[in-house]
Design a protein around this motif. Structure first.
Motif, PDB file in Angstrom:
ATOM      1  N   GLU A   1      -8.686  -5.612   7.245  1.00  0.00           N
ATOM      2  CA  GLU A   1      -8.161  -4.379   6.651  1.00  0.00           C
ATOM      3  C   GLU A   1      -6.843  -3.769   5.995  1.00  0.00           C
ATOM      4  O   GLU A   1      -7.667  -2.934   5.159  1.00  0.00           O
ATOM      5  CB  GLU A   1      -9.312  -3.411   7.084  1.00  0.00           C
ATOM      6  CG  GLU A   1      -9.148  -2.998   7.813  1.00  0.00           C
ATOM      7  CD  GLU A   1     -10.217  -2.191   8.791  1.00  0.00           C
ATOM      8  OE1 GLU A   1     -10.675  -0.638   8.446  1.00  0.00           O
ATOM      9  OE2 GLU A   1     -11.266  -1.927   9.599  1.00  0.00           O
ATOM     10  N   VAL A   2      -6.136  -3.785   7.059  1.00  0.00           N
ATOM     11  CA  VAL A   2      -4.683  -3.018   6.851  1.00  0.00           C
ATOM     12  C   VAL A   2      -3.683  -4.252   6.026  1.00  0.00           C
ATOM     13  O   VAL A   2      -2.662  -3.646   5.631  1.00  0.00           O
ATOM     14  CB  VAL A   2      -4.473  -2.460   8.259  1.00  0.00           C
ATOM     15  CG1 VAL A   2      -5.142  -1.132   8.431  1.00  0.00           C
ATOM     16  CG2 VAL A   2      -3.971  -3.500   9.486  1.00  0.00           C
TER      17      VAL A   2
ATOM     18  N   ALA B   1     -12.121  -4.158  -2.536  1.00  0.00           N
ATOM     19  CA  ALA B   1     -12.254  -3.545  -1.637  1.00  0.00           C
ATOM     20  C   ALA B   1     -11.157  -2.056  -1.479  1.00  0.00           C
ATOM     21  O   ALA B   1     -11.208  -0.646  -0.980  1.00  0.00           O
ATOM     22  CB  ALA B   1     -11.987  -4.129  -0.123  1.00  0.00           C
ATOM     23  N   GLN B   2     -10.269  -2.493  -1.848  1.00  0.00           N
ATOM     24  CA  GLN B   2      -8.880  -1.138  -2.091  1.00  0.00           C
ATOM     25  C   GLN B   2      -9.247  -0.738  -3.066  1.00  0.00           C
ATOM     26  O   GLN B   2      -8.819   0.678  -2.809  1.00  0.00           O
ATOM     27  CB  GLN B   2      -7.139  -2.455  -2.836  1.00  0.00           C
ATOM     28  CG  GLN B   2      -6.707  -3.064  -1.692  1.00  0.00           C
ATOM     29  CD  GLN B   2      -6.392  -2.111  -0.477  1.00  0.00           C
ATOM     30  OE1 GLN B   2      -5.018  -1.496  -0.822  1.00  0.00           O
ATOM     31  NE2 GLN B   2      -6.960  -2.061   0.456  1.00  0.00           N
TER      32      GLN B   2
ATOM     33  N   ARG C   1     -10.910  -8.721  -1.833  1.00  0.00           N
ATOM     34  CA  ARG C   1     -10.103  -7.477  -1.333  1.00  0.00           C
ATOM     35  C   ARG C   1      -9.035  -7.045  -2.231  1.00  0.00           C
ATOM     36  O   ARG C   1      -9.295  -5.523  -2.027  1.00  0.00           O
ATOM     37  CB  ARG C   1      -8.345  -8.001  -0.544  1.00  0.00           C
ATOM     38  CG  ARG C   1      -9.458  -9.197   0.350  1.00  0.00           C
ATOM     39  CD  ARG C   1      -8.224  -9.228   1.704  1.00  0.00           C
ATOM     40  NE  ARG C   1      -8.327 -10.941   2.239  1.00  0.00           N
ATOM     41  CZ  ARG C   1      -7.072 -11.195   3.275  1.00  0.00           C
ATOM     42  NH1 ARG C   1      -6.430 -10.548   3.403  1.00  0.00           N
ATOM     43  NH2 ARG C   1      -6.911 -12.388   3.297  1.00  0.00           N
TER      44      ARG C   1
ATOM     45  N   SER D   1      -8.411  -0.062  11.355  1.00  0.00           N
ATOM     46  CA  SER D   1      -7.090   0.913  10.667  1.00  0.00           C
ATOM     47  C   SER D   1      -6.979   1.886  12.107  1.00  0.00           C
ATOM     48  O   SER D   1      -5.770   2.595  11.945  1.00  0.00           O
ATOM     49  CB  SER D   1      -7.750   1.611   9.521  1.00  0.00           C
ATOM     50  OG  SER D   1      -7.549   0.989   8.169  1.00  0.00           O
TER      51      SER D   1
ATOM     52  N   ALA E   1     -12.686   5.521   9.214  1.00  0.00           N
ATOM     53  CA  ALA E   1     -11.761   3.988   8.840  1.00  0.00           C
ATOM     54  C   ALA E   1     -12.578   3.001  10.006  1.00  0.00           C
ATOM     55  O   ALA E   1     -13.081   3.306  11.558  1.00  0.00           O
ATOM     56  CB  ALA E   1      -9.986   3.905   8.972  1.00  0.00           C
ATOM     57  N   GLY E   2     -12.233   1.688   9.652  1.00  0.00           N
ATOM     58  CA  GLY E   2     -12.906   0.648   9.950  1.00  0.00           C
ATOM     59  C   GLY E   2     -11.870   0.878  12.036  1.00  0.00           C
ATOM     60  O   GLY E   2     -10.974   0.884  11.612  1.00  0.00           O
TER      61      GLY E   2
ATOM     62  N   PRO F   1      -4.228  -6.597   3.033  1.00  0.00           N
ATOM     63  CA  PRO F   1      -4.959  -6.906   2.009  1.00  0.00           C
ATOM     64  C   PRO F   1      -4.410  -8.683   0.658  1.00  0.00           C
ATOM     65  O   PRO F   1      -5.198  -8.872   0.135  1.00  0.00           O
ATOM     66  CB  PRO F   1      -5.194  -5.972   0.697  1.00  0.00           C
ATOM     67  CG  PRO F   1      -3.772  -5.240   1.263  1.00  0.00           C
ATOM     68  CD  PRO F   1      -3.829  -5.384   2.833  1.00  0.00           C
TER      69      PRO F   1
ATOM     70  N   ALA G   1     -10.892   1.929  -1.492  1.00  0.00           N
ATOM     71  CA  ALA G   1     -10.301   2.625  -0.893  1.00  0.00           C
ATOM     72  C   ALA G   1     -10.090   3.380  -1.846  1.00  0.00           C
ATOM     73  O   ALA G   1      -9.840   4.957  -1.359  1.00  0.00           O
ATOM     74  CB  ALA G   1     -10.265   1.948   0.188  1.00  0.00           C
TER      75      ALA G   1
ATOM     76  N   SER H   1       0.894  -1.254  -0.334  1.00  0.00           N
ATOM     77  CA  SER H   1      -0.425  -0.277   0.231  1.00  0.00           C
ATOM     78  C   SER H   1       0.637   0.979   0.395  1.00  0.00           C
ATOM     79  O   SER H   1       1.603   1.948   0.867  1.00  0.00           O
ATOM     80  CB  SER H   1      -1.065  -0.250   1.375  1.00  0.00           C
ATOM     81  OG  SER H   1      -1.316  -0.886   0.866  1.00  0.00           O
TER      82      SER H   1
END
Length: 502
Positions: free
Chosen positions: A393-394, A439-440, A436, A367, A363-364, A396, A443, A212
Motif C-alpha cells: 500500500e505504500v 487505488a491511488q 494500483r 502505512s 490507514a492500513g 504503488p 486515496a 508519491s
C-alpha cells in the motif's frame, strides 16, 4: 541604518567614484581581451621544488588573471594575493618592473578587483613562491567590498542567498562544490562503465507520476493546459525500457511542493537508473558497489567521517525488514505484535503520530508500520542499511513478492539516519499496475494530496510488454552531504530555495 551598513555604503560610493574616473580616462573600462595561460595552484605545484637560484636562472614567464584578495603597499614595492579558480598566489609589484604610473594606479585599486598579471616566477627572501609582476591591468572594478577577512561571511542565510560572495571568501564552500561535481562525474562514469545509456526525459509532465509527492503546477499557454514539474522521471525511464533500451539512467532535477528542512529542498537532484532482467537484490548489490566506488574515487577511502562519527562503506551493508528495524529499536515489541493493526495504532497514538496526521487513523497496516518505522527507527540507522520488503500500500509502483503478496520487492538505503536511495523490482503487470493507480486515485479523492494520478499512457506502454526490470533512485544532494560532511542540504546546493528578500 546601522554603522555597518553606513560604512559599506560609504565604501561603495568611494568605489563608484573610482569607476567614474576610470571611465573618464580609459576608453574601455571593462576590457575583454585577456586570455591567461596559467593558474595559481598549478604554478605552485609545478615549481614547488625549484630553488630561488633555479627560478632566477630559468626566467619563467607566466600569465594569470583573478581577483585581488589581499594588498600590502610598502612605498616603492607592494605585495598582493591573486585568487583564481584553482587557488591563490602572491604577487610582488614594484616601480622598476611595472613603472611608476601603473604602480601608483595599483595602490588605489581595491580588494575584490579583478586583475590580469604577467610576470616571472621567483621566491621571496622568506622562500614563498611568488610572481614578480612585469605587466598589470585592471579588468573589472569591484563596486562592493568583500566581507572582512577575519570574520568572513558568517551569517548562514547570507551565505546561501549570496553564494557568489560565499564562494569568493570561503574556501570550504568552494571545496564542497568541487567535491560535489566530482561525485556527479564519478557516478556518470561508473554508470557508463556498467553499460547504462544516459538519457533525458521531460521536466514538464501532463500527469505527475513516479513518486508519491505534491507537485508544482504551471500552465502551458500554447497547449492551453496545466503542466506539472516532474516529481520523478521514473515512468518515462520505464517507457524507454519498454522501447528496448535495456539499461538507462538520468541525473535529473525533481520538484516537490513540500516542506523545507535540513534534508529537504523543493528542487533537488536524483540519479535514477533502470536495468532490464534484474531485480531488487541485484539492485542492492549494484547500489552498494556504486556508492563504495564513488566514495573511494572522491574521498580516497570508503571509510569516511560524517559529523564526527565513522561511516564504513567498505563493509557489506546490513539488510533488515521494516519490522525487524522497529523491533531492534523497541526490543520489548515482538515482530508478531508489529503485524497487529490495533497494536501498531496504539503505539502511534502513544507517540502522538495519529494526532499529527489524521490520515493515519484511516490507514492500513502497511502505512502504519511505515509511520512507526519513521518515528522509531529511521534516524537510528547510522551505518549503511537496506530496509527491505515494504508493504504494497505504500509502494504503488513496486512488484509484489511472489511469497507474500502483502509486501513488495522494494528497499530503501539509509546512512547516517537518512534515506539515500530507493529501489525495487518494477511492477510490469499492466492490470496490476492499473488497479494500483485506481487505488491511488481513490486515496487522492479522499484527500491525500501526495497520491498518484492515473497515467493511461503508462499503462498502454506496459501493455506492449516491459521485461522484468529493477530500478533505483539515489539522492545526489544527500549523498553529497554524506561525502562532503555537511549536515544541511543547503550547504551542498549552490542556490537553495529561500524566501524572497522583500
Amino acid at each position: 541604518m546601522t554603522d555597518q551598513v553606513h560604512d559599506e555604503n560609504h565604501l561603495i560610493a568611494e568605489r563608484r567614484e573610482k569607476l567614474k574616473a576610470l571611465r573618464e580616462h580609459t576608453p574601455i573600462p571593462f576590457p575583454n581581451n585577456v586570455r591567461p595561460s596559467d593558474r595559481a595552484q598549478e604554478l605552485l605545484d609545478r615549481y614547488q621544488g625549484e630553488s630561488r637560484e633555479s627560478l632566477d636562472a630559468k626566467q619563467i614567464l607566466v600569465h594569470l588573471a583573478g581577483r585581488m584578495m589581499l594588498k600590502r603597499v610598502q612605498g616603492k614595492a607592494s605585495f598582493a594575493s591573486l585568487q583564481d579558480a584553482s587557488g591563490r598566489i602572491q604577487l610582488y609589484i614594484n616601480d622598476e618592473a611595472v613603472g611608476v604610473p601603473i604602480h601608483e594606479a595599483f595602490k588605489h585599486w581595491d580588494i575584490g578587483d579583478i586583475l590580469s598579471v604577467k610576470g616571472l616566477m621567483f621566491r621571496t627572501m622568506k622562500g614563498e613562491l611568488s610572481v614578480r609582476v612585469t605587466e598589470l591591468r585592471l579588468l573589472t572594478k569591484s563596486l562592493r567590498p568583500l566581507p572582512d577577512k577575519f570574520h568572513g561571511l558568517a551569517d548562514q542565510e547570507t551565505r546561501y542567498r549570496q553564494r557568489y560572495v560565499d564562494l569568493i571568501v570561503n574556501e570550504e564552500s568552494r571545496e564542497t562544490f568541487l567535491k560535489r561535481s566530482r561525485i556527479t562525474s564519478t557516478l556518470r562514469q561508473l554508470m557508463n562503465d556498467a553499460s547504462f545509456l544516459e538519457v533525458e526525459t521531460p521536466m514538464m509532465h501532463p500527469i505527475p507520476g513516479g513518486a508519491s509527492a505534491k507537485p508544482f503546477i504551471t500552465h502551458h499557454n500554447a497547449l492551453a493546459q496545466d503542466m506539472y514539474l516532474r516529481v520523478a522521471p521514473e515512468l518515462y525511464l520505464k517507457r524507454l525500457i519498454v522501447g528496448g533500451f535495456e539499461r538507462v539512467f538520468e541525473i535529473n532535477r525533481n520538484f516537490r511542493n513540500e516542506g523545507i528542512s535540513p534534508r529537504h529542498n523543493p528542487e533537488f537532484t536524483m540519479m535514477e537508473f533502470y536495468a532490464a532482467y534484474t531485480d531488487y537484490r541485484w539492485l542492492m548489490d549494484f547500489t552498494e558497489a556504486l556508492l563504495r566506488d564513488t566514495a573511494k574515487a572522491v574521498c580516497g577511502t570508503a571509510t569516511i567521517t560524517y559529523q564526527g562519527e565513522t561511516v564504513d562503506l567498505e563493509k557489506p551493508f546490513a539488510r533488515l525488514t521494516m519490522v525487524q528495524a522497529i523491533a531492534r529499536e523497541r526490543p520489548h515489541w515482538s515482530e508478531s505484535q508489529l503485524q497487529d493493526l490495533g497494536f501498531v495504532q496504539a503505539q502511534l497514538r502513544e507517540l502522538g503520530q495519529v494526532a499529527q496526521d489524521a490520515a493515519l487513523s484511516q490507514a492500513g497496516l502497511g502505512s502504519l508500520q511505515l509511520a512507526l518505522f519513521e518515528a522509531c527507527a529511521e534516524s537510528k540507522l547510522w551505518h549503511p542499511t537496506f530496509i527491505v520488503d515494504y508493504p504494497v500500500e505504500v509502494s504503488p509502483l513496486a512488484r509484489a513478492s511472489d511469497s507474500n503478496n502483502a509486501i513488495t520487492e522494494r528497499f530503501e538505503l539509509f546512512i547516517s539516519g537518512r534515506e539515500i536511495a530507493n529501489g525495487f523490482s518494477e511492477l510490469n503487470d499492466p492490470e496490476d499496475q492499473a488497479a494500483r493507480f485506481h487505488a491511488q486515485v481513490a486515496a487522492k479523492d479522499a484527500g491525500d494530496e501526495e497520491a498518484m494520478f492515473y497515467d493511461a499512457d503508462y499503462i498502454r506502454a506496459l501493455e506492449y510488454g516491459m521485461p522484468p526490470t529493477g530500478g533505483c533512485g539515489i539522492g545526489i544532494d544527500r549523498l553529497s552531504m554524506l561525502l562532503c560532511d555537511r549536515s544541511n542540504i543547503r550547504d551542498v546546493i549552490l542556490f537553495p530555495a529561500l524566501k524572497r528578500e522583500d
